[in-house]
Design a protein around this motif. Structure first.
Motif, PDB file in Angstrom:
ATOM      1  N   LEU A  59       0.811  -1.212   0.000  1.00  0.00           N
ATOM      2  CA  LEU A  59       0.000   0.000   0.000  1.00  0.00           C
ATOM      3  C   LEU A  59       0.847   1.267   0.000  1.00  0.00           C
ATOM      4  O   LEU A  59       0.414   2.306  -0.484  1.00  0.00           O
ATOM      5  N   ASP A  60       2.058   1.193   0.548  1.00  0.00           N
ATOM      6  CA  ASP A  60       2.915   2.374   0.595  1.00  0.00           C
ATOM      7  C   ASP A  60       3.773   2.530  -0.657  1.00  0.00           C
ATOM      8  O   ASP A  60       4.565   3.468  -0.748  1.00  0.00           O
ATOM      9  N   ASP A  61       3.641   1.624  -1.605  1.00  0.00           N
ATOM     10  CA  ASP A  61       4.363   1.776  -2.871  1.00  0.00           C
ATOM     11  C   ASP A  61       3.879   3.020  -3.607  1.00  0.00           C
ATOM     12  O   ASP A  61       2.685   3.331  -3.612  1.00  0.00           O
ATOM     13  N   GLU A  62       4.812   3.697  -4.255  1.00  0.00           N
ATOM     14  CA  GLU A  62       4.420   4.824  -5.094  1.00  0.00           C
ATOM     15  C   GLU A  62       3.760   4.311  -6.369  1.00  0.00           C
ATOM     16  O   GLU A  62       4.171   3.303  -6.937  1.00  0.00           O
ATOM     17  N   ILE A  63       2.741   5.022  -6.794  1.00  0.00           N
ATOM     18  CA  ILE A  63       2.045   4.662  -8.034  1.00  0.00           C
ATOM     19  C   ILE A  63       2.917   5.036  -9.224  1.00  0.00           C
ATOM     20  O   ILE A  63       3.476   6.135  -9.278  1.00  0.00           O
ATOM     21  N   GLU A  64       3.034   4.127 -10.157  1.00  0.00           N
ATOM     22  CA  GLU A  64       3.821   4.389 -11.359  1.00  0.00           C
ATOM     23  C   GLU A  64       2.898   4.949 -12.441  1.00  0.00           C
ATOM     24  O   GLU A  64       2.423   4.237 -13.326  1.00  0.00           O
ATOM     25  N   TRP A  65       2.638   6.245 -12.346  1.00  0.00           N
ATOM     26  CA  TRP A  65       1.777   6.890 -13.340  1.00  0.00           C
ATOM     27  C   TRP A  65       2.462   6.888 -14.698  1.00  0.00           C
ATOM     28  O   TRP A  65       3.650   7.186 -14.817  1.00  0.00           O
ATOM     29  N   ILE A  66       1.706   6.567 -15.718  1.00  0.00           N
ATOM     30  CA  ILE A  66       2.216   6.535 -17.089  1.00  0.00           C
ATOM     31  C   ILE A  66       1.975   7.895 -17.735  1.00  0.00           C
ATOM     32  O   ILE A  66       0.932   8.514 -17.533  1.00  0.00           O
ATOM     33  N   LYS A  67       2.936   8.359 -18.495  1.00  0.00           N
ATOM     34  CA  LYS A  67       2.753   9.612 -19.217  1.00  0.00           C
ATOM     35  C   LYS A  67       1.601   9.455 -20.205  1.00  0.00           C
ATOM     36  O   LYS A  67       1.442   8.405 -20.827  1.00  0.00           O
ATOM     37  N   GLU A  68       0.782  10.508 -20.342  1.00  0.00           N
ATOM     38  CA  GLU A  68      -0.413  10.399 -21.179  1.00  0.00           C
ATOM     39  C   GLU A  68      -0.512  11.576 -22.144  1.00  0.00           C
ATOM     40  O   GLU A  68       0.103  12.620 -21.942  1.00  0.00           O
ATOM     41  N   GLU A  69      -1.299  11.386 -23.188  1.00  0.00           N
ATOM     42  CA  GLU A  69      -1.529  12.437 -24.182  1.00  0.00           C
ATOM     43  C   GLU A  69      -2.904  12.235 -24.805  1.00  0.00           C
ATOM     44  O   GLU A  69      -3.241  11.135 -25.247  1.00  0.00           O
ATOM     45  N   ASN A  70      -3.691  13.305 -24.805  1.00  0.00           N
ATOM     46  CA  ASN A  70      -4.976  13.270 -25.502  1.00  0.00           C
ATOM     47  C   ASN A  70      -4.722  13.634 -26.960  1.00  0.00           C
ATOM     48  O   ASN A  70      -4.372  14.763 -27.276  1.00  0.00           O
ATOM     49  N   CYS A  71      -4.871  12.671 -27.861  1.00  0.00           N
ATOM     50  CA  CYS A  71      -4.528  12.922 -29.264  1.00  0.00           C
ATOM     51  C   CYS A  71      -5.765  12.897 -30.157  1.00  0.00           C
ATOM     52  O   CYS A  71      -5.674  12.521 -31.329  1.00  0.00           O
ATOM     53  N   CYS A  72      -6.916  13.308 -29.635  1.00  0.00           N
ATOM     54  CA  CYS A  72      -8.082  13.421 -30.509  1.00  0.00           C
ATOM     55  C   CYS A  72      -7.810  14.525 -31.529  1.00  0.00           C
ATOM     56  O   CYS A  72      -7.062  15.474 -31.268  1.00  0.00           O
ATOM     57  N   SER A  73      -8.425  14.404 -32.688  1.00  0.00           N
ATOM     58  CA  SER A  73      -8.100  15.302 -33.797  1.00  0.00           C
ATOM     59  C   SER A  73      -8.397  16.758 -33.466  1.00  0.00           C
ATOM     60  O   SER A  73      -7.660  17.656 -33.879  1.00  0.00           O
ATOM     61  N   GLU A  74      -9.451  17.027 -32.698  1.00  0.00           N
ATOM     62  CA  GLU A  74      -9.793  18.422 -32.408  1.00  0.00           C
ATOM     63  C   GLU A  74      -8.787  19.062 -31.460  1.00  0.00           C
ATOM     64  O   GLU A  74      -8.748  20.276 -31.316  1.00  0.00           O
ATOM     65  N   ARG A  75      -7.948  18.234 -30.832  1.00  0.00           N
ATOM     66  CA  ARG A  75      -6.939  18.763 -29.914  1.00  0.00           C
ATOM     67  C   ARG A  75      -5.573  18.880 -30.582  1.00  0.00           C
ATOM     68  O   ARG A  75      -4.984  19.952 -30.620  1.00  0.00           O
ATOM     69  N   ILE A  76      -5.068  17.770 -31.156  1.00  0.00           N
ATOM     70  CA  ILE A  76      -3.714  17.814 -31.705  1.00  0.00           C
ATOM     71  C   ILE A  76      -3.650  18.605 -33.000  1.00  0.00           C
ATOM     72  O   ILE A  76      -2.577  19.035 -33.408  1.00  0.00           O
ATOM     73  N   PHE A  77      -4.807  18.786 -33.673  1.00  0.00           N
ATOM     74  CA  PHE A  77      -4.809  19.579 -34.897  1.00  0.00           C
ATOM     75  C   PHE A  77      -5.572  20.886 -34.713  1.00  0.00           C
ATOM     76  O   PHE A  77      -6.105  21.449 -35.659  1.00  0.00           O
ATOM     77  N   SER A  78      -5.626  21.367 -33.459  1.00  0.00           N
ATOM     78  CA  SER A  78      -6.318  22.628 -33.208  1.00  0.00           C
ATOM     79  C   SER A  78      -5.522  23.808 -33.741  1.00  0.00           C
ATOM     80  O   SER A  78      -6.058  24.880 -33.975  1.00  0.00           O
ATOM     81  N   ARG A  79      -4.217  23.618 -33.940  1.00  0.00           N
ATOM     82  CA  ARG A  79      -3.384  24.649 -34.549  1.00  0.00           C
ATOM     83  C   ARG A  79      -2.783  24.092 -35.836  1.00  0.00           C
ATOM     84  O   ARG A  79      -2.535  22.907 -35.965  1.00  0.00           O
ATOM     85  N   SER A  80      -2.525  24.966 -36.781  1.00  0.00           N
ATOM     86  CA  SER A  80      -1.857  24.599 -38.039  1.00  0.00           C
ATOM     87  C   SER A  80      -2.583  23.467 -38.751  1.00  0.00           C
ATOM     88  O   SER A  80      -1.958  22.532 -39.257  1.00  0.00           O
ATOM     89  N   SER A  81      -3.892  23.527 -38.777  1.00  0.00           N
ATOM     90  CA  SER A  81      -4.647  22.461 -39.420  1.00  0.00           C
ATOM     91  C   SER A  81      -5.596  23.039 -40.458  1.00  0.00           C
ATOM     92  O   SER A  81      -5.857  24.241 -40.501  1.00  0.00           O
ATOM     93  N   PHE A  82      -6.115  22.136 -41.297  1.00  0.00           N
ATOM     94  CA  PHE A  82      -7.113  22.535 -42.279  1.00  0.00           C
ATOM     95  C   PHE A  82      -8.453  22.766 -41.585  1.00  0.00           C
ATOM     96  O   PHE A  82      -8.648  22.402 -40.425  1.00  0.00           O
ATOM     97  N   SER A  83      -9.383  23.335 -42.330  1.00  0.00           N
ATOM     98  CA  SER A  83     -10.736  23.505 -41.806  1.00  0.00           C
ATOM     99  C   SER A  83     -11.358  22.135 -41.565  1.00  0.00           C
ATOM    100  O   SER A  83     -10.931  21.123 -42.137  1.00  0.00           O
ATOM    101  N   ASN A  84     -12.373  22.091 -40.708  1.00  0.00           N
ATOM    102  CA  ASN A  84     -13.050  20.820 -40.435  1.00  0.00           C
ATOM    103  C   ASN A  84     -13.606  20.204 -41.715  1.00  0.00           C
ATOM    104  O   ASN A  84     -13.579  18.980 -41.899  1.00  0.00           O
ATOM    105  N   ASP A  85     -14.113  21.054 -42.599  1.00  0.00           N
ATOM    106  CA  ASP A  85     -14.690  20.555 -43.848  1.00  0.00           C
ATOM    107  C   ASP A  85     -13.634  19.835 -44.683  1.00  0.00           C
ATOM    108  O   ASP A  85     -13.877  18.741 -45.207  1.00  0.00           O
ATOM    109  N   PHE A  86     -12.439  20.427 -44.788  1.00  0.00           N
ATOM    110  CA  PHE A  86     -11.395  19.799 -45.595  1.00  0.00           C
ATOM    111  C   PHE A  86     -10.822  18.576 -44.880  1.00  0.00           C
ATOM    112  O   PHE A  86     -10.490  17.573 -45.524  1.00  0.00           O
ATOM    113  N   GLN A  87     -10.677  18.633 -43.554  1.00  0.00           N
ATOM    114  CA  GLN A  87     -10.169  17.473 -42.809  1.00  0.00           C
ATOM    115  C   GLN A  87     -11.043  16.245 -43.025  1.00  0.00           C
ATOM    116  O   GLN A  87     -10.552  15.114 -43.009  1.00  0.00           O
TER     117      GLN A  87
END
Length: 594
Positions: free
Chosen positions: A327-355
């Motif tokens: 119980l006293d062990d530290e939790i080994e949290w894994i690095k995470e990333e939300n890579c849904c298209s509306e997030r990772i392509f929110s900058r420098s991306s085409f319009s939704n229509d073209f995507q």
């Protein structure tokens, strides 16, 4: 006196200047660190009393880098009661201050950082580190373990309509692991009902690999102390109980994976977040950890009060699953990333229509591979690649693929590369020459919204032009000349022939209806410059890859504006270096072709 390193005198001067300002009280004098930097401890005053229960005096550890007055100065606290605020590293207590670019590049730099730390604690004492309408900050997790592993998930705001009814509930999910150490969930269930599925392209998730199973849990609040999530399993179960979970049932659900699947189970913890501080929650954010199997749990069993029904259930469960975890062990949290298209392509991306357009690209050579790369990085969600050729050594001077693709199919290798660039893009391939009667090829061609021909094959273009007109498809034919000084795009409407549009563009150049020199534009390659039978892929072909890339990049910016059911001609002229110094380096001619 400190041993003199290159910047020691500058550090000492700034330290003495700080003392003269009477901002701090020194508790440990300045000393030299092994890397040539320096460190000292000091106490600052904090507004007191305060709502955050911060004491009147706070001791800071100040670490000055050897490159001072450049570089970032680290300011930390050691008191556990002062670790867990927003804008703070909960592993080592370091304060997240202003970017180093804001600090003076002289002897005042140290004073800048101390003043920032004083301001930080002033805000912390009033619970004002996160202000209304600030971008929401994810609570800082202890990620000093499992750095080679990354959890990828796809949560967009529209998914919240599903998850908002699942808060303080739990279920199971399937996930894949690939050779790059990436973990990505696929399906989420509760009571055998499929709640949600993520799409990942086949090359990204190694489709033929085994799918694993884990447990998902959604807490209404993941924080254990102040803004800090739990660090240990003991803290985790306390957070679970605060969110209404029975710890024994929680463990039983998680550890079933050990009994039946024989591996350390993966646990996803979700919690609702807003887009900005003070706004309503509109998304679920996932973090993950693995249960680390240990050899002993008896000492924790012995500490349990067995008069409690929950503790008796936990004791029985831990007996059944020995060995499990401490119980006293530290939790080994894994690095995470939300890579849904509306997030990772929110900058420098085409319009939704073209995507959302389905693109069918034929020809994966220098031009086609560069174009496909930019389209996928711009957020296009569905692209089909077609090429029957293999990668040869001479391709590498003008191609995005590298030596590990040698003697392999261009389309398939390009698909693998781009699948890792954009894992949420559905990328398919065909190994065909055109004309073709392959049924799957024709089906995908008919289902596409935009067909792009990068082959410079006249017969292939004639066949494609007829096919696209018969099926009301937009066809775009692209080419560049031998020096990559001219780039030509012929875009047909659904009711015109693309090869005819291209011929009309050439006629306009011949008849001086464009701003370009016709002899220069129509100049044929001097075959004496080429090794005999080498082909245009060969390094002796005059076009340079950087010039091809620049022309394709400009055209990609224009592409969405010319896909509008009209016929267009586009010519991009790259000028010589001497001329571009005086004027714009590119001339763009764009005209509707009737």
């Amino acid at each position: 006196m400190l041993k003199l390193f290159p910047n020691t005198e500058s550090i000492i001067f700034s330290y003495e200047k700080l003392l003269a300002f009477d901002l701090v009280k020194i508790t440990k004098k300045l000393f030299q660190t092994k890397d040539g930097g320096a460190s000292f401890n000091c106490v600052i005053q904090v507004p007191y009393p305060n709502s955050a229960n911060i004491p009147k005096e706070v001791e800071l550890i100040v670490e000055i880098p050897s490159e001072y007055p450049l570089g970032s100065i680290s300011i930390k606290v050691e008191d556990e009661n002062l670790i867990g605020f927003p804008h703070q590293n909960t592993n080592n207590g370091e304060l997240c201050l202003f970017p180093q670019e804001y600090a003076s590049v002289n002897e005042d730099r140290l004073i800048n950082y101390i003043e920032w730390a004083i301001r930080w604690f002033s805000d912390a004492s009033n619970n004002n580190l996160l202000k209304p309408n600030d971008v929401y900050e994810i609570p800082y997790l202890n990620r000093k373990y499992l750095r080679e592993t990354l959890l990828l998930f796809q949560e967009k705001t529209s998914n919240f309509d599903i998850w908002k009814n699942e808060i303080n509930k739990m279920g199971s999910f399937s996930f894949f692991k690939n050779s790059q150490g990436l973990i990505f969930p696929v399906n989420f269930w509760r009571n055998r009902n499929n709640l949600l599925s993520y799409f990942w392209n086949k090359h990204f998730k190694n489709k033929n690999k085994e799918a694993f199973k884990g447990t998902w849990i959604i807490f209404n609040d993941i924080r254990f102390f102040r803004y800090r999530p739990p660090k240990t399993f003991k803290e985790f179960f306390e957070v679970a109980q605060k969110n209404g979970f029975d710890a024994a049932i929680l463990i039983q659900n998680i550890l079933n994976n050990i009994r039946f699947l024989g591996y350390e189970p993966l646990v996803l913890i979700g919690f609702p977040i807003p887009e900005k501080v003070g706004a309503p929650n509109n998304q679920i954010y996932w973090v993950a950890f693995k249960f680390k199997i240990k050899s002993e749990i008896k000492k924790y069993q012995n500490s349990l009060n067995l008069n409690s029904k929950k503790n008796r259930r936990f004791y029985k469960l831990s007996q059944e699953f020995l060995p499990v975890f401490d119980l006293d062990d530290e939790i080994e949290w894994i690095k995470e990333e939300n890579c849904c298209s509306e997030r990772i392509f929110s900058r420098s991306s085409f319009s939704n229509d073209f995507q959302n357009k389905k693109i069918f690209l034929i020809g994966c050579g220098s031009l086609g591979s560069s174009l496909a790369d930019l389209l996928v990085r711009g957020g296009v969600k569905d692209i089909t690649l077609c090429d029957k050729e293999i990668i040869e050594f001479g391709n590498f001077c003008r191609h995005i693929l590298a030596g590990d693709s040698l003697e392999k199919g261009k389309a398939e290798e390009l698909c693998k590369k781009l699948s890792l660039v954009n894992p949420v893009c559905d990328i398919k391939t065909h190994i065909e020459n055109i004309p073709t009667q392959d049924e799957s090829f024709l089906t995908d061609l008919i289902n596409s919204d935009l067909v792009i021909d990068c082959t410079s094959d006249r017969d292939g273009l004639i066949w494609l032009s007829n096919f696209c007109k018969q099926n009301n498809k937009i066809l775009c034919s692209l080419s560049f000349n031998s020096k990559a000084s001219y780039f030509t795009a012929a875009i047909s409407s659904p009711v015109t022939y693309c090869n005819v549009v291209k011929h009309k563009i050439w006629n306009k150049v011949k008849n001086n209806e464009t701003p370009f020199n016709s002899e220069d534009y129509l100049e044929k390659i001097n075959k004496q410059l080429l090794i005999q039978n080498a082909g245009c892929y060969h390094p002796t072909f005059p076009a340079l890859y950087n010039n091809i890339q620049s022309l394709v990049s400009i055209f990609v910016g224009l592409l969405p504006s010319v896909i509008n059911n009209l016929s267009w001609g586009v010519i991009i002229h790259r000028k010589d270096l001497e001329e571009s110094v005086i004027n714009s380096p590119f001339t763009i001619w764009k005209k509707e072709i009737n």
